[in-house]
Design an enzyme around this catalytic site. Structure first.
Site, PDB file in Angstrom:
ATOM      1  N   GLU A  91       6.294   4.556  -6.111  1.00 56.32           N
ATOM      2  CA  GLU A  91       6.934   2.717  -5.696  1.00 56.32           C
ATOM      3  C   GLU A  91       7.021   1.645  -7.035  1.00 56.32           C
ATOM      4  OE1 GLU A  91       9.844   3.113  -4.404  1.00 56.32           O
ATOM      5  OE2 GLU A  91      10.127   4.423  -3.536  1.00 56.32           O
TER       6      GLU A  91
ATOM      7  N   SER B 163       0.788   8.974  -3.693  1.00 57.90           N
ATOM      8  CA  SER B 163       1.909   9.382  -4.495  1.00 57.90           C
ATOM      9  C   SER B 163       3.310   8.524  -4.611  1.00 57.90           C
ATOM     10  CB  SER B 163       2.379  11.410  -4.266  1.00 57.90           C
ATOM     11  OG  SER B 163       2.946  11.393  -2.657  1.00 57.90           O
ATOM     12  N   ASP B 164       3.928   8.048  -3.634  1.00 49.70           N
ATOM     13  CA  ASP B 164       5.243   7.760  -3.345  1.00 49.70           C
ATOM     14  C   ASP B 164       4.810   6.204  -3.071  1.00 49.70           C
ATOM     15  OD1 ASP B 164       4.075   7.143  -0.522  1.00 49.70           O
ATOM     16  OD2 ASP B 164       5.679   7.911  -0.070  1.00 49.70           O
ATOM     17  N   CYS B 165       3.511   5.967  -3.062  1.00 46.57           N
ATOM     18  CA  CYS B 165       2.760   4.216  -3.153  1.00 46.57           C
ATOM     19  C   CYS B 165       3.017   3.974  -4.615  1.00 46.57           C
ATOM     20  CB  CYS B 165       1.971   3.793  -2.950  1.00 46.57           C
ATOM     21  SG  CYS B 165       1.654   3.639  -0.462  1.00 46.57           S
TER      22      CYS B 165
END
Ligand code: LAN
Length: 765
Positions: A483, A478-480
């Protein structure tokens, strides 16, 4: 095409053994009891690697930053970016040491040993460098920690001791005697934690009766069943998958009975005669120092029941019948994971266990294609630094570091001053996004994104996501994804990158691809409004009662995290700003839900707890940025409270210094006075606090200025910052090194604070 394989061959050939041994001697002279002391301990890092990159840069005609001390914030930022640009690799990413845990390389060494020591897996030089690493990190008490800065544990010690023995260190050497004494003093290897016991069983240095059952049959449970392994956090799931296979098949090193080294180890590791040990009675034993998450009574009861199931004679025919099916499922699932990840596998533990399983399935034949494919992907996990050769926690943090770097440089308004850097980052993000055409390189016929395969192997949608490392690895996070998407969004504002696309020098990332990334993010949002790591929250909180690992906390299911939520939410905001007409209502709704999530998990002291780096300073940045970008204003109570919390932690020298134990104890801990350059502050903690405060437009300008001046003071003449203590963490109890953080976050903080406060923070004392 489009795959990155970072080989270190050229680098390895340049090694000078005398230097290596000298560092080793220095390190051993200043051994620690856990904790970080840079004056004594060449802890981790990239000095060798960075020197190599800079040498290449100069040989290719590149310029060096001036070594004059920066006098303004802008100057400091520019110099830092100049320095950092020299470290960017050909294909656009930043590479770095991603080591730290001490329980990874031993797995590889044991696998190598039981598979007959193939030199394709670990060659002679690598073996020396690995032994060097293990010796360097031995501590004053003779033991090894779970990670490089942890006090010694039986988990770390038993694994590292065995590894050194397998690599050839004689038991009579002084350091081996110290390790041996440590193990004996703690009651022998029966006191180590379950994951170490697992490796001992494979090696033939512990009997399987001494290991709690990992029944592969659990995979055959119906999917609606309240407990199902398919609902576990993917890292836990993918580790217990090969564990189930190897346990179910009772794999043991085939020459264990005749191998004299194994016979010796059986003597060294225990306090009583190996043959006389009642293994069944040792199953639940674990040393206090290892026992972060004591196995609850209910689980012990379940394990005793399973021990009965494993051995009660009358039920063996039924067990064997179901076991066969369970093993077949595991084999099929592992093969799918291998293909999907091009034999890199999701992480270092299942990588090696899948390889051993494949070795077993191939009739102990290393020449088999699958094993050859597996061995080719081992270098992806290895890293060579001044402390020797280590196995990293992942196949790298390439995409993650690169996405952060470009956002930091953007906020310094330096994208177009470093056009080559920006273009290379674009190219890297372009080639790393997971696309619909992505089929396994190893087997192009294997379409892992088909609905059927996704369901069968419990996989979320990948298409459109970004991974943590490389596209070949291919698990989106999710956060990759967040970003990565934000990285692309800032580059869309660079005229030089856009021109290069128009001229056809760079491939485009069209709008559809960004929409696919948004789709991944939207589908990953949990019901509580937050985001977990790789998948939606599938299981239940009570699964944690079944955590058999002892050494790790909160590993059973994928929870919503402050970090993953902020990155996902702010990526939606960034996308929405550029394309407000795409899935407008859904995007807005998701952002609002995310905002409630941040409010719901804020602690009463105003802080947020960080799960993936150390710790409150990190998560406060995520909390504040998440709230502000989703519409909160700097004067809202949540924001004010968090600023107050951060300001209360600022030290006399203007910096912040948070210790690793914050993560472990879930309570803010100051780092020790001897930790860093002066008074225990650190540049990474300081940068996170400043990012949070400036995002919140904190009106204590003096405090921000002192923080910024601290960063500038600590900047090295070349524009780099010194490597400090471990800043990454996982599973509450294990540290992991991020060498890029010491560059990226100070750069980012300088850029943002300058943007918000202008010249008011500029003048030097
Ligand atoms: C990682 C690395 C990346 C990290 C972030 C993206 C930074 C985070 O925001 C979400 C969690 C994630 C994806 C993460 C989870 C745990 C990992 C995979 C690791 C810390 C790298 C190594 C670790 C893995 C579990 C190590 C192997 C050990 C086991 C217990 C299986």
């Amino acid at each position: 095409a489009g795959r990155q394989i970072w080989t270190k061959d050229s680098f390895e050939n340049k090694l000078d053994w005398n230097t290596i041994y000298k560092i080793q001697e220095m390190a051993r002279a200043g051994r620690t009891d856990g904790g970080f002391n840079p004056a004594k301990n060449p802890n981790a890092g990239d000095i060798l690697f960075r020197e190599q990159m800079i040498t290449n840069h100069v040989l290719n005609g590149g310029t060096l930053p001036s070594t004059e001390k920066a006098t303004t914030v802008k100057e400091a930022a520019k110099k830092a970016v100049h320095f950092y640009s020299m470290l960017q690799t050909e294909d656009g990413h930043w590479a770095g040491d991603y080591g730290g845990p001490h329980f990874l390389m031993p797995g590889l060494i044991i696998a190598w040993y039981v598979m007959g020591k193939p030199s394709k897996m670990i060659n002679e030089d690598q073996a020396k460098l690995m032994a060097h690493y293990l010796r360097v990190h031995q501590q004053a008490d003779g033991g090894w920690g779970t990670h490089i800065e942890s006090p010694s544990t039986m988990f770390g010690t038993v694994l590292c001791y065995v590894s050194l023995r397998l690599l050839g260190d004689d038991a009579t050497l002084p350091h081996m005697k110290e390790g041996h004494t440590f193990i004996q003093k703690e009651g022998g290897a029966v006191m180590t934690s379950s994951w170490a016991k697992f490796w001992l069983c494979l090696l033939g240095c512990m009997e399987w009766e001494g290991h709690n059952s990992v029944p592969p049959e659990m995979w055959l449970l119906p999917n609606w069943f309240p407990f199902h392994p398919g609902r576990l956090w993917c890292h836990c799931r993918m580790v217990y998958l090969p564990m189930g296979y190897l346990y179910g098949a009772r794999f043991v090193y085939q020459d264990a009975a005749t191998d004299t080294l194994i016979q010796d180890l059986r003597k060294e590791l225990y306090c009583s005669d190996y043959q006389s040990i009642d293994w069944n009675s040792t199953r639940h034993l674990v040393a206090d120092m290892d026992n972060y998450s004591p196995v609850p009574f209910f689980m012990e009861f379940a394990q005793n029941f399973l021990a009965f199931y494993e051995s009660f004679p009358l039920i063996q025919p039924i067990k064997n019948y179901i076991r066969k099916k369970g093993l077949a499922f595991c084999k099929d699932y592992m093969a799918a994971e291998d293909l999907q990840t091009n034999f890199i596998d999701i992480g270092p533990v299942n990588k090696v266990l899948n390889m051993v399983s494949a070795f077993h399935a191939a009739g102990n034949n290393v020449e088999h294609d699958t094993i050859q494919n597996h061995m080719m992907r081992i270098p992806d996990y290895l890293w060579l630094a001044e402390d020797g050769m280590k196995m990293q926690g992942y196949n790298g943090s390439q995409c993650w570091d690169t996405s952060f770097a470009i956002q930091a440089i953007y906020e310094c308004e330096l994208l177009d001053e470093f056009p080559d850097l920006s273009k290379k980052v674009w190219a890297y993000l372009e080639r790393t996004q997971i696309l619909s055409t992505e089929v396994s390189q190893a087997s192009p016929a294997f379409e892992y994104e088909s609905v059927e395969n996704r369901n069968k192997y419990y996989r979320h949608v990948s298409k459109g996501g970004w991974p943590f490392s490389t596209s070949a690895h291919g698990w989106p996070i999710s956060d990759c994804t967040g970003e990565g998407l934000k990285g692309v969004c800032v580059l869309l504002k660079s005229t030089k990158v856009m021109d290069a696309i128009k001229k056809g020098e760079l491939l485009d990332i069209n709008r559809t691809r960004l929409e696919e990334a948004v789709n991944v993010i939207l589908t990953l949002q949990n019901e509580d409004g937050g985001w977990a790591t790789y998948e939606n929250n599938r299981g239940f909180g009570w699964y944690e009662q079944l955590n058999p690992s002892e050494v790790f906390g909160d590993i059973m299911i994928d929870y919503s995290y402050a970090e993953c939520s902020m990155a996902s939410l702010t990526a939606l905001c960034a996308f929405h700003e550029i394309y407000p007409d795409h899935r407008t209502e859904e995007v807005k709704h998701s952002i609002q839900l995310g905002r409630y999530f941040f409010e719901s998990i804020q602690r009463s002291d105003g802080s947020w707890y960080g799960s993936w780096a150390c710790c409150f300073c990190y998560a406060c940045w995520f909390g504040i940025e998440g709230l502000i970008r989703s519409g909160d204003t700097p004067d809202s109570p949540s924001i004010k409270k968090c600023c107050k919390f951060l300001l209360s932690k600022q030290r006399a020298n203007g910096g912040w210094g948070e210790d690793f134990t914050s993560c472990y104890d879930k309570d803010y801990a100051e780092s020790g006075m001897d930790s860093y350059g002066d008074d225990g502050s650190g540049v990474v903690s300081t940068a996170w606090a400043l990012l949070a405060l400036s995002e919140a437009k904190c009106d204590d300008v003096e405090a921000v200025k002192r923080g910024i001046q601290y960063l500038i003071k600590r900047q090295l003449p070349c524009g780099d910052w010194p490597q400090e203590g471990i800043s990454g963490v996982f599973n509450r109890a294990c540290g992991i090194t991020y060498t890029a953080y010491r560059n990226v976050f100070p750069i980012w903080a300088l850029g943002r604070c300058h943007e918000v406060y202008g010249d008011a923070i500029d003048e030097l004392e």
